[in-house]
Design an enzyme around this catalytic site. Structure first.
Site, PDB file in Angstrom:
ATOM      1  N   GLU A   1      -0.694   4.696  -5.379  1.00 25.13           N
ATOM      2  CA  GLU A   1      -0.561   3.438  -6.099  1.00 25.13           C
ATOM      3  C   GLU A   1       0.840   3.223  -6.666  1.00 25.13           C
ATOM      4  OE1 GLU A   1      -1.934   1.760 -10.336  1.00 25.13           O
ATOM      5  OE2 GLU A   1      -3.671   2.102  -9.043  1.00 25.13           O
TER       6      GLU A   1
ATOM      7  N   MET B   1      -4.126   4.713  -0.997  1.00 23.50           N
ATOM      8  CA  MET B   1      -4.939   5.189   0.126  1.00 23.50           C
ATOM      9  C   MET B   1      -5.974   6.224  -0.320  1.00 23.50           C
ATOM     10  SD  MET B   1      -4.136   3.488   2.820  1.00 23.50           S
ATOM     11  CE  MET B   1      -4.748   4.443   4.221  1.00 23.50           C
TER      12      MET B   1
ATOM     13  N   VAL C   1       0.840  -1.204   0.000  1.00 14.67           N
ATOM     14  CA  VAL C   1       0.000   0.000   0.000  1.00 14.67           C
ATOM     15  C   VAL C   1       0.867   1.242   0.000  1.00 14.67           C
ATOM     16  CG1 VAL C   1      -1.675   1.323   1.355  1.00 14.67           C
ATOM     17  CG2 VAL C   1      -1.852  -1.165   1.254  1.00 14.67           C
ATOM     18  N   CYS C   2       0.443   2.241  -0.784  1.00 17.40           N
ATOM     19  CA  CYS C   2       1.075   3.565  -0.725  1.00 17.40           C
ATOM     20  C   CYS C   2      -0.030   4.615  -0.848  1.00 17.40           C
ATOM     21  CB  CYS C   2       2.130   3.728  -1.812  1.00 17.40           C
ATOM     22  SG  CYS C   2       1.451   3.787  -3.488  1.00 17.40           S
ATOM     23  N   ALA C   3       0.364   5.865  -1.035  1.00 16.31           N
ATOM     24  CA  ALA C   3      -0.630   6.936  -1.061  1.00 16.31           C
ATOM     25  C   ALA C   3      -1.506   6.902  -2.306  1.00 16.31           C
ATOM     26  CB  ALA C   3       0.057   8.299  -0.941  1.00 16.31           C
TER      27      ALA C   3
END
Length: 375
Positions: free
Chosen positions: A76, A100, A72-74
């Site tokens: 993609e 996110m 997961v990141c902010a």
């Protein structure tokens, strides 16, 4: 190995079903600590992606091979890069589509129950933000309550049910998320209702939502009764629907109560909050099913993913409803508060119609957890 893609809907189902999931979150430590994907059986490893630019060898031993692994990141991009590196190292991993940002915006409709006249009530769970909104349907018409800015979800859902949205309500002027109420009303021709005491600075036309209002949805009145319940804001209102459901807005949650400080009026509004919770709500039937506008923790979700509990159970178990000493209550709701929601003043001004930020700015304003409750 192939890098798999999981959507916010996929992860929501895993959270609802209490499934195991291992999350490798590659955002900065401060962002991770402030707000993350929550699940009862989720495990976490937080390693900022810039620490992995030279390779993932140091963390491969910490990634399980017997569980679903989600990177997961902010937004993609970084998670795709890390997931590909882990895949090349021989691990089977997935990344979260949209990151996110997408997690924050996803809504899952959950049926709460049938109404006495044949209608239905649905709860829309915004699991990444803790927001809860509602749709009441009856005889071809629908009402939306406390909608998010993702308005097409409600409009499309109503169409799928063969209904037309005719009324849109906000229980109060929201400070933690941007309301979609006005936009839904503009797109559908519905009437937009707002408590007038919260609307003294708004720049648009609305229908005043006042104590005792009964609203017809369909050809019959579903006993959609408005109850003035100030405390979170000066205009906060609750709804009793079908004599069975209490839509409590941000006044009462499952494990907590609403905070009175988001308009800078904590000392002024704490007495209103106590009166609403300890007098007005005490006069209601304990069999009413409380449907709040937010949840705080993932363990507040029921087995079907809904957030709902009988009022009598909350009187028995919710600490905020059982503080006999008024001074102790005042101290709890004015002194022991979590941080303010992100950009809450800008969100309030947006909901008043004073400013009109673009979509990207709106997304930025809403980033982070729900913070409308006294913890």
């Amino acid at each position: 190995m192939t890098v798999n893609v999981l959507t916010p809907k996929d992860i929501t189902k895993k959270a609802f079903n209490r499934e195991e999931l291992f999350i490798l979150d590659v955002r900065n430590e401060s962002d991770f600590n402030d707000w993350k994907i929550e699940g009862e059986n989720f495990e976490y490893l937080n390693v900022p992606y810039f620490e992995l630019l030279d390779g993932v060898e140091e963390i491969t031993g910490e990634i399980p091979t017997n569980k679903v692994v989600l990177v997961v990141c902010a937004k993609e991009g970084s998670s795709v890069m890390v997931a590909e590196m882990l895949s090349e190292a021989g691990l089977n991993v997935s990344y979260l589509k949209g990151g996110m940002k997408a997690w924050s915006e996803y809504l899952e409709p959950v049926k709460i129950g049938d109404l006495n006249d044949g209608g239905e009530i649905y709860q829309f769970v915004r699991i990444g933000k803790g927001c809860l909104s509602y749709m009441v349907l009856s005889e071809g018409e629908a009402a939306v309550i406390d909608s998010t800015r993702m308005t097409d979800i409600y409009i499309d859902f109503a169409k799928s049910k063969g209904t037309k949205i005719t009324h849109v309500f906000d229980t109060h002027l929201h400070a933690d998320h941007i309301s979609g109420g006005r936009t839904i009303a503009e797109k559908t021709g519905a009437t937009y209702w707002l408590p007038p005491k919260d609307a003294t600075e708004v720049t648009f036309v609305y229908q005043p939502l006042e104590h005792g209002n009964d609203v017809a949805i369909g050809n019959t009145t579903i006993n959609f009764e408005t109850l003035y319940s100030p405390g979170h804001t000066i205009g906060s209102s609750s709804f009793i629907v079908d004599r069975e459901y209490l839509l409590s807005g941000d006044i009462l949650f499952i494990n907590s109560i609403g905070r009175p400080d988001l308009a800078g009026k904590a000392e002024d509004w704490v007495a209103d909050l106590r009166t609403t919770l300890y007098k007005r709500y005490r006069e209601l039937s304990e069999d009413l099913i409380v449907l709040p506008a937010h949840f705080m923790m993932i363990d507040e979700l029921n087995e079907d993913g809904s957030v709902a509990e009988k009022l009598g159970e909350l009187f028995a178990k919710n600490h905020g409803l059982n503080i006999n000493d008024e001074n102790e209550f005042r101290k709890l709701v004015t002194k022991k508060l979590p941080p303010q929601p992100n950009a809450y003043q800008e969100i309030r001004e947006t909901n008043m119609g004073k400013i009109n930020p673009n979509l990207e700015k709106q997304r930025e304003m809403e980033i982070g957890p729900n913070r409308c409750a006294v913890r």
